[in-house]
Design a protein around this motif. Structure first.
Motif, PDB file in Angstrom:
ATOM      1  N   ILE A   3       0.883  -1.183   0.000  1.00  0.00           N
ATOM      2  CA  ILE A   3       0.000   0.000   0.000  1.00  0.00           C
ATOM      3  C   ILE A   3       0.910   1.219   0.000  1.00  0.00           C
ATOM      4  N   VAL A   4       0.854   1.994  -1.072  1.00  0.00           N
ATOM      5  CA  VAL A   4       1.739   3.162  -1.182  1.00  0.00           C
ATOM      6  C   VAL A   4       0.934   4.424  -0.887  1.00  0.00           C
ATOM      7  N   LEU A   5       1.377   5.159   0.122  1.00  0.00           N
ATOM      8  CA  LEU A   5       0.679   6.407   0.459  1.00  0.00           C
ATOM      9  C   LEU A   5       1.621   7.574   0.254  1.00  0.00           C
ATOM     10  N   GLN A 220       3.342  -4.581  11.450  1.00  0.00           N
ATOM     11  CA  GLN A 220       3.430  -4.658   9.990  1.00  0.00           C
ATOM     12  C   GLN A 220       4.749  -4.028   9.513  1.00  0.00           C
ATOM     13  N   GLN A 221       5.295  -4.566   8.422  1.00  0.00           N
ATOM     14  CA  GLN A 221       6.520  -3.959   7.888  1.00  0.00           C
ATOM     15  C   GLN A 221       6.169  -2.745   7.043  1.00  0.00           C
ATOM     16  N   ALA A 222       7.042  -1.769   7.048  1.00  0.00           N
ATOM     17  CA  ALA A 222       6.778  -0.565   6.245  1.00  0.00           C
ATOM     18  C   ALA A 222       8.079   0.119   5.860  1.00  0.00           C
ATOM     19  N   ILE A 223       7.957   0.993   4.859  1.00  0.00           N
ATOM     20  CA  ILE A 223       9.091   1.824   4.422  1.00  0.00           C
ATOM     21  C   ILE A 223       8.636   3.280   4.516  1.00  0.00           C
ATOM     22  N   LEU A 224       9.509   4.104   5.016  1.00  0.00           N
ATOM     23  CA  LEU A 224       9.170   5.523   5.093  1.00  0.00           C
ATOM     24  C   LEU A 224      10.274   6.333   4.412  1.00  0.00           C
ATOM     25  N   ASP A 225       9.879   7.169   3.470  1.00  0.00           N
ATOM     26  CA  ASP A 225      10.864   8.017   2.805  1.00  0.00           C
ATOM     27  C   ASP A 225      10.533   9.483   3.096  1.00  0.00           C
ATOM     28  N   GLY A 226      11.280  10.041   4.033  1.00  0.00           N
ATOM     29  CA  GLY A 226      11.024  11.421   4.463  1.00  0.00           C
ATOM     30  C   GLY A 226      11.467  12.457   3.451  1.00  0.00           C
ATOM     31  N   PHE A 231       5.067   6.705   2.186  1.00  0.00           N
ATOM     32  CA  PHE A 231       4.972   5.666   3.208  1.00  0.00           C
ATOM     33  C   PHE A 231       4.424   4.420   2.517  1.00  0.00           C
ATOM     34  N   VAL A 232       5.167   3.298   2.621  1.00  0.00           N
ATOM     35  CA  VAL A 232       4.731   2.076   1.948  1.00  0.00           C
ATOM     36  C   VAL A 232       4.499   0.993   2.999  1.00  0.00           C
ATOM     37  N   LEU A 233       3.244   0.524   3.063  1.00  0.00           N
ATOM     38  CA  LEU A 233       2.909  -0.540   4.014  1.00  0.00           C
ATOM     39  C   LEU A 233       3.043  -1.888   3.332  1.00  0.00           C
ATOM     40  N   GLN A 234       3.495  -2.880   4.063  1.00  0.00           N
ATOM     41  CA  GLN A 234       3.681  -4.237   3.546  1.00  0.00           C
ATOM     42  C   GLN A 234       4.353  -4.224   2.167  1.00  0.00           C
ATOM     43  N   PRO A 235       5.540  -3.668   2.095  1.00  0.00           N
ATOM     44  CA  PRO A 235       6.174  -3.525   0.780  1.00  0.00           C
ATOM     45  C   PRO A 235       6.465  -4.879   0.144  1.00  0.00           C
ATOM     46  N   GLU A 236       6.164  -4.990  -1.131  1.00  0.00           N
ATOM     47  CA  GLU A 236       6.483  -6.212  -1.852  1.00  0.00           C
ATOM     48  C   GLU A 236       7.922  -6.105  -2.359  1.00  0.00           C
TER      49      GLU A 236
END
Ligand code: PEP
Ligand code: MG
Length: 592
Positions: A3-5, A220-226, A231-236
């Motif tokens: 999920i990309v926000l 949940q795993q996530a990526i955050l790019d400030g 913000f990417v939830l459950q990145p594939e």
């Protein structure tokens, strides 16, 4: 599925890890009536909760002062003030007495009323006050409802990305920075006080992510790019690979920064471009130095004032300005006099609400109408000139009368210092900011009274295009490359050169790769920007040729539309610059 926000960048850095959803929401308060004989007890309970919140906030303020410094710690003052505000205290007591409501219900109703009154504005600083108000509501209500103190939650067992609807200054300082990888919020703005704290604490953050807090769950795993506000939830896998590539690029870049900081800021064909830093908080001086700034091009002094209940006195201001002057012993330190009004409202001035604050009582207009406040600042600034190349800079100037008035005040204050035997530099410099079309068109006249010009493109663009710089809906129309803007920049540069005074730019345009290229091409060779942009622009300067920049600027000046201006710049810059260091923050591709 990932999920990309996408939201807005608020604090630099890119991280990955588990999510922690911080539930700092308003508790539900039951509608509860009380008996007549319980009224006084409820008022006592309310006072006790208020007292408790005051003590707690004082404690947090002290912790913050220890960790981040006195200026940052002042952001708690508005909340402390609200706890004593008669509108809050008497209003709640009245509801308890007259409507026989429980303390929690009465307080909630009163605060909701105040919130709805304040929400009628869209000014970021007032919106920040809404954050403060909500924070206070949560704190006091939880106390009244016998819920635990959220600051004792100690929620983070392992390093995590904190996801919340929004944050507040008091919440962020309670989080242990070692355990917070990053912050992602549904709401909030880059100028919110907590975002400033995140930057000071070096915690990456993205804001305005919509439903991040609803969609995320703990662990949940996530990526955050400030840097780009993503913000990417459950990145594939593909997202994870992209993240790794970007993180690698980011960390290579971080390593390069200190090397770049010491390199000369000179174009391929030998043109020196002076790179200075913008300073919003005093603690940023070190960051500017570490990134190679050779001076301060814009010191936003109003941040010494906003959020406080009283104006800083002469001594306090003098110390702040002296600190900056001493940090940059060999460089220019351009200190802007208070730019209050617009979207920056100090509590102490009691500024009246206005229909159009950006067209209203703002900047030099406020200072000239409040001579006591202004004289105190001028004295502090004059005294600071004894410690370095401190220059005065006046915001939002429209005509020469304003400069004359400032000069007259300065002369009177200088005379006072002379009389008292207090040292200052007799050759102090007074410059004006070119921020309105009136100033740009009248630059030749203004130049006769100014020692230098500094172009504030943020405002110049908004006033030229009649586009509110804070209105997200109009963001697409806020175009720095509109021909009307480019022509004014050219005109101001030309006039400054003819008058033999320095012309610099301290608005955001100086940190945009195409903006910097254009400005250099217009022979504006002193640029000032926020600290993260300094190494990027230094690299750009070193990669381009002055001759190419001039030729692109000439073409841009003849271009009929913003799109054509952009094309001239993109073509002019060609592939001389590795734009990847700008990490996708700017879209450099031309619209079809
Ligand atoms: C500007 O307007 O470009 C500027 C630098 O001032 P501020 O952003 O503080 O209004
Ligand atoms: Mg401005």
């Amino acid at each position: 599925m990932s999920i990309v926000l996408d939201g807005s960048p608020a604090s630099e850095g890119i991280v990955a890890g588990p999510v922690f959803v911080l539930d700092w929401g308003l508790p539900t308060v039951a509608h509860e009536s009380i008996a007549d004989d319980a009224i006084e007890d409820e008022i006592v309970r309310f006072d006790e909760a208020r007292q408790w919140a005051t003590e707690r906030l004082q404690e947090i303020k002290e912790q913050t002062e220890g960790r981040l410094g006195a200026v940052e710690a002042r952001i708690f003052d508005p909340q402390l003030l609200m706890l004593q505000d008669l509108e809050v205290v008497d209003g709640t007591a009245r509801y308890i007495r007259e409507n026989r409501l429980s303390a929690a219900r009465a307080f909630e109703l009163r605060m909701l009323e105040l919130r709805s009154m304040w929400s009628r504005t869209s000014h970021p600083m007032v919106l920040d006050r809404l954050n403060d108000l909500e924070d206070l509501m949560i704190r006091v209500l939880r106390r009244l409802l016998g819920m635990n103190d959220p600051s004792d939650l100690d929620p983070l067992q392992e390093a995590a990305i904190v996801v919340a609807q929004n944050l507040t200054p008091s919440l962020i300082v309670q989080l242990d920075p070692d355990n917070v990888l990053g912050i992602a919020t549904d709401h909030g703005t880059r100028t919110a006080h907590w975002a400033m704290l995140a930057r000071s604490m070096n915690i990456p953050a993205a804001v305005g992510l919509g439903g991040a807090s609803k969609r995320a769950s703990n662990g949940q795993q996530a990526i955050l790019d400030g840097r780009i506000g993503r913000f990417v939830l459950q990145p594939e896998e593909d997202e994870r690979n992209r993240f790794e590539a970007r993180r690698k690029q980011h960390s290579d870049w971080e390593e390069e920064i200190s090397a770049i900081a010491v390199l000369e800021s000179v174009t391929q064909d030998g043109q020196y471009v002076e790179l200075r830093g913008n300073l919003d908080l005093p603690g940023e001086a070190e960051r500017l130095l570490a990134r190679g700034a050779v001076g301060i091009g814009l010191y936003r002094t109003e941040f010494l004032v906003v959020g406080r209940n009283s104006m800083p006195n002469e001594e306090e201001q003098y110390e702040a300005y002296r600190y900056a002057a001493e940090a940059f012993q060999n460089g220019a330190v351009c200190i802007r006099t208070f730019d209050l009004g617009g979207d920056k409202f100090p509590m102490s001035l009691n500024m009246p609400p206005e229909e159009n604050p950006f067209l209203g009582w703002r900047a030099i207009r406020v200072c000239l109408d409040q001579p006591d406040l202004f004289r105190t600042q001028l004295r502090a600034l004059l005294r600071a000139t004894a410690h370095g190349d401190v220059r005065f800079m006046i915001p939002l100037v429209n005509d020469v009368e304003e400069i004359r008035e400032v000069r007259a005040l300065l002369q009177e204050e200088a005379e006072g210092l002379r009389r008292d035997g207090i040292p200052f530099n007799e050759g102090y410099k007074l410059g004006v900011m070119i921020e309105t079309p009136a100033a740009a068109l009248d630059a030749a006249e203004l130049a006769r009274y100014s020692d230098f010009f500094s172009i504030g493109t943020n405002d110049l663009i908004q006033y030229t295009l009649a586009v509110d710089r804070t209105n997200t809906r109009l963001a697409k129309l806020y175009n720095p490359f509109h021909p009307a803007v480019v022509r004014q920049l050219h005109q101001v540069a030309r006039v400054g050169r003819a008058a033999g005074i320095e012309v610099s730019v301290c608005g955001e345009m100086a940190s945009h790769p195409l903006g910097a290229f254009l400005l250099i091409g217009l022979d504006i060779t002193a640029l000032s920007m926020a600290w993260p942009s300094l190494p990027e622009i230094k690299r750009l300067v070193r990669d381009v040729r002055m001759e190419d920049a001039r030729s692109a600027a000439r073409k841009a000046l003849a271009a009929p539309t913003a799109h054509d201006v952009t094309r001239c710049l993109v073509e002019g810059i060609g592939d001389s610059v590795d734009l990847s260091v700008f990490s996708g923050r700017w879209s450099l591709s031309l619209p079809a």
